[in-house]
Write a protein that holds these residues in place. Sequence first.
Motif, mmCIF file in Angstrom:
data_model
loop_
_atom_site.group_PDB
_atom_site.id
_atom_site.type_symbol
_atom_site.label_atom_id
_atom_site.label_comp_id
_atom_site.label_asym_id
_atom_site.label_seq_id
_atom_site.Cartn_x
_atom_site.Cartn_y
_atom_site.Cartn_z
ATOM 1 N N ILE A 94 39.259 88.223 53.462
ATOM 2 C CA ILE A 94 39.020 89.568 53.678
ATOM 3 C C ILE A 94 37.443 89.827 53.835
ATOM 4 C CG2 ILE A 94 40.995 90.456 52.575
ATOM 5 C CD1 ILE A 94 39.328 91.147 50.072
ATOM 6 N N PRO A 95 36.885 90.733 54.431
ATOM 7 C CA PRO A 95 35.414 90.803 54.710
ATOM 8 C C PRO A 95 34.620 90.749 53.219
ATOM 9 C CG PRO A 95 36.607 92.478 55.827
ATOM 10 C CD PRO A 95 37.725 91.724 55.185
ATOM 11 N N LEU A 96 33.281 90.314 53.359
ATOM 12 C CA LEU A 96 32.600 90.296 52.221
ATOM 13 C C LEU A 96 32.588 91.661 51.435
ATOM 14 C CD1 LEU A 96 29.745 88.136 53.055
ATOM 15 C CD2 LEU A 96 31.570 87.449 51.850
ATOM 16 N N GLY A 97 32.271 92.942 52.255
ATOM 17 C CA GLY A 97 32.177 94.177 51.583
ATOM 18 C C GLY A 97 33.415 94.405 50.936
ATOM 19 N N GLN A 98 34.523 94.068 51.335
ATOM 20 C CA GLN A 98 35.763 94.447 50.776
ATOM 21 C C GLN A 98 35.802 93.799 49.358
ATOM 22 O OE1 GLN A 98 39.576 94.357 52.642
ATOM 23 N NE2 GLN A 98 39.379 96.029 53.970
ATOM 24 N N VAL A 99 35.440 92.427 49.257
ATOM 25 C CA VAL A 99 35.723 91.558 48.116
ATOM 26 C C VAL A 99 34.727 92.150 47.266
ATOM 27 C CG1 VAL A 99 35.140 89.488 47.006
ATOM 28 C CG2 VAL A 99 36.087 89.567 49.221
ATOM 29 N N VAL A 100 33.640 92.461 47.565
ATOM 30 C CA VAL A 100 32.406 93.141 46.634
ATOM 31 C C VAL A 100 32.900 94.488 45.959
ATOM 32 C CG1 VAL A 100 30.107 93.767 46.144
ATOM 33 C CG2 VAL A 100 30.675 91.669 47.364
ATOM 34 N N SER A 101 33.298 95.252 46.926
ATOM 35 C CA SER A 101 33.826 96.545 46.645
ATOM 36 C C SER A 101 34.957 96.681 45.691
ATOM 37 C CB SER A 101 34.380 97.464 47.933
ATOM 38 O OG SER A 101 33.314 97.696 48.908
ATOM 39 N N ILE A 102 35.941 95.900 45.784
ATOM 40 C CA ILE A 102 37.225 95.630 44.830
ATOM 41 C C ILE A 102 36.644 95.152 43.573
ATOM 42 C CG2 ILE A 102 39.374 94.561 44.405
ATOM 43 C CD1 ILE A 102 39.664 94.861 47.391
ATOM 44 N N GLU A 103 35.775 94.142 43.607
ATOM 45 C CA GLU A 103 35.066 93.500 42.395
ATOM 46 C C GLU A 103 34.331 94.578 41.575
ATOM 47 O OE1 GLU A 103 31.200 90.499 41.244
ATOM 48 O OE2 GLU A 103 31.755 90.621 43.385
ATOM 49 N N PHE A 104 33.860 95.687 41.964
ATOM 50 C CA PHE A 104 33.217 96.639 41.379
ATOM 51 C C PHE A 104 34.265 97.459 40.443
ATOM 52 C CE2 PHE A 104 29.277 95.712 43.383
ATOM 53 C CZ PHE A 104 28.262 95.925 42.205
ATOM 54 N N THR A 105 35.584 97.090 40.539
ATOM 55 C CA THR A 105 36.306 97.801 39.625
ATOM 56 C C THR A 105 36.472 97.173 38.337
ATOM 57 O OG1 THR A 105 38.248 96.375 40.127
ATOM 58 C CG2 THR A 105 38.092 98.359 41.526
ATOM 59 N N MET A 106 35.700 96.042 37.956
ATOM 60 C CA MET A 106 35.663 95.087 36.863
ATOM 61 C C MET A 106 34.993 95.997 35.654
ATOM 62 S SD MET A 106 33.221 91.877 36.132
ATOM 63 C CE MET A 106 31.549 92.901 36.584
ATOM 64 N N PRO A 107 34.111 96.963 35.754
ATOM 65 C CA PRO A 107 33.559 97.878 34.499
ATOM 66 C C PRO A 107 34.671 98.551 34.124
ATOM 67 C CG PRO A 107 31.871 97.660 36.230
ATOM 68 C CD PRO A 107 33.060 96.804 36.899
ATOM 69 N N ILE A 108 35.316 98.945 35.245
ATOM 70 C CA ILE A 108 36.649 100.077 34.698
ATOM 71 C C ILE A 108 37.700 99.350 33.845
ATOM 72 C CG2 ILE A 108 38.447 101.357 35.607
ATOM 73 C CD1 ILE A 108 36.572 101.749 38.177
ATOM 74 N N TRP A 109 38.016 97.940 34.278
ATOM 75 C CA TRP A 109 39.079 97.058 33.285
ATOM 76 C C TRP A 109 38.315 96.977 32.078
ATOM 77 C CZ3 TRP A 109 42.625 98.949 36.243
ATOM 78 C CH2 TRP A 109 42.703 98.726 37.603
ATOM 79 N N THR A 110 37.097 96.616 32.269
ATOM 80 C CA THR A 110 36.462 96.212 30.723
ATOM 81 C C THR A 110 36.324 97.414 30.078
ATOM 82 O OG1 THR A 110 35.025 94.680 31.951
ATOM 83 C CG2 THR A 110 34.264 95.622 29.768
ATOM 84 N N ALA A 111 36.331 98.682 30.458
ATOM 85 C CA ALA A 111 36.359 99.884 29.700
ATOM 86 C C ALA A 111 37.622 100.095 28.848
ATOM 87 C CB ALA A 111 35.820 101.143 30.147
ATOM 88 N N ILE A 112 38.790 99.877 29.718
ATOM 89 C CA ILE A 112 40.040 100.027 29.403
ATOM 90 C C ILE A 112 40.182 98.878 28.139
ATOM 91 C CG2 ILE A 112 42.661 99.662 29.787
ATOM 92 C CD1 ILE A 112 41.778 100.827 32.477
ATOM 93 N N LEU A 113 39.986 97.620 28.362
ATOM 94 C CA LEU A 113 40.209 96.787 27.164
ATOM 95 C C LEU A 113 39.215 96.933 26.072
ATOM 96 C CD1 LEU A 113 40.307 93.827 29.950
ATOM 97 C CD2 LEU A 113 42.170 94.412 28.610
ATOM 98 N N ALA A 114 38.029 97.158 26.411
ATOM 99 C CA ALA A 114 37.092 97.447 25.318
ATOM 100 C C ALA A 114 37.790 98.670 24.301
ATOM 101 C CB ALA A 114 35.933 97.982 25.793
ATOM 102 N N ALA A 115 38.299 99.646 24.792
ATOM 103 C CA ALA A 115 38.806 100.695 24.120
ATOM 104 C C ALA A 115 40.118 100.294 23.314
ATOM 105 C CB ALA A 115 38.981 101.864 25.156
ATOM 106 N N ALA A 116 40.958 99.379 24.051
ATOM 107 C CA ALA A 116 42.385 99.142 23.561
ATOM 108 C C ALA A 116 41.794 98.038 22.271
ATOM 109 C CB ALA A 116 43.090 98.426 24.603
ATOM 110 N N PHE A 117 41.051 97.058 22.612
ATOM 111 C CA PHE A 117 40.910 95.831 21.595
ATOM 112 C C PHE A 117 39.820 95.636 21.089
ATOM 113 C CE2 PHE A 117 43.662 94.579 25.152
ATOM 114 C CZ PHE A 117 45.176 94.410 24.496
ATOM 115 N N LEU A 118 38.582 96.303 21.367
ATOM 116 C CA LEU A 118 37.260 96.410 20.535
ATOM 117 C C LEU A 118 36.829 97.733 19.689
ATOM 118 C CD1 LEU A 118 35.072 94.502 23.185
ATOM 119 C CD2 LEU A 118 36.598 93.522 21.257
#
Length: 291
Positions: A94-118
Amino acid sequence: MDRTPSIPRAALWMAGWLALMLIVAVAGRETTRELNVFQIMEVRSILGFLMLYPLIRRAGGFAVMKTSRPLQHVARNLIHYGAQLGWFFALTLIPLGQVVSIEFTMPIWTAILAAAFLGERMTVWKVAAIVLGIVGVIVIVRPSTGEINPGQLIALAAAVGFGISIAMVKSLTRTENTLAIIFWMLAVQSAAGFFPSIYVWIWPSAWAWGWIVVIAFCGTFSHYCMARAMLHADATVVIPMDFLRVPLSAAAGWLIYSERLDMFTVLGASLILAGNLLNLKAPTSVAARAT
């Protein structure tokens, strides 16, 4: 190490981070034209280790790399390894822009996991950030059309993997130093990829070797630039600068590969970035109430 607060210095180090990450994306796409992703990852890890060795020696040698949490390092780096593989595969689909755009959901998943486990607090702002991020991904992927590109799903899986990895790093930093975390990352990933890379191994051309060295250098020292930026400014100042990677990646894809982004990708990326901004707002609000 100089820790003087300075937004201009932080911005300068972040400019280095942005440049190196963009180069990694382009180098990754160019290298996968010739080599298997497993081979790229293995050579990148080995070269990254060699590049890191002078810092290890200056810090006191391998004795300083000892850890009391080997299983956590192994688990974190196997997950991170899988996420990196997915990220490189997505670059070819897929285009570079799409890869990086979807990659930027990372902090959101981190926030969920940090709340659940940390045990981190889940605020209204963080919930709103999660909702915006998920909606943004749905807008980009558009499952209702029935034409989902596998590269989008791979990029999303990679982003979730990166989120898990970051949450585990946050736990590791409570007892481990940064250099040890990077050392164990390279060591575990080199071991994990050894046999798969041998199975698919072909001797790289001089052109491919050049790109692999670029990936190893930029992939290793981009994190150094980010760490130095954090020394001179708070995360709430530094992290929004990273959002420039979305338009810069889209521009690079357009200029180098003649890729075009549709309005759905632009809208989805905007929602994801808005979610990240709300996620950054949460600790600021809590701090303000505490003073």
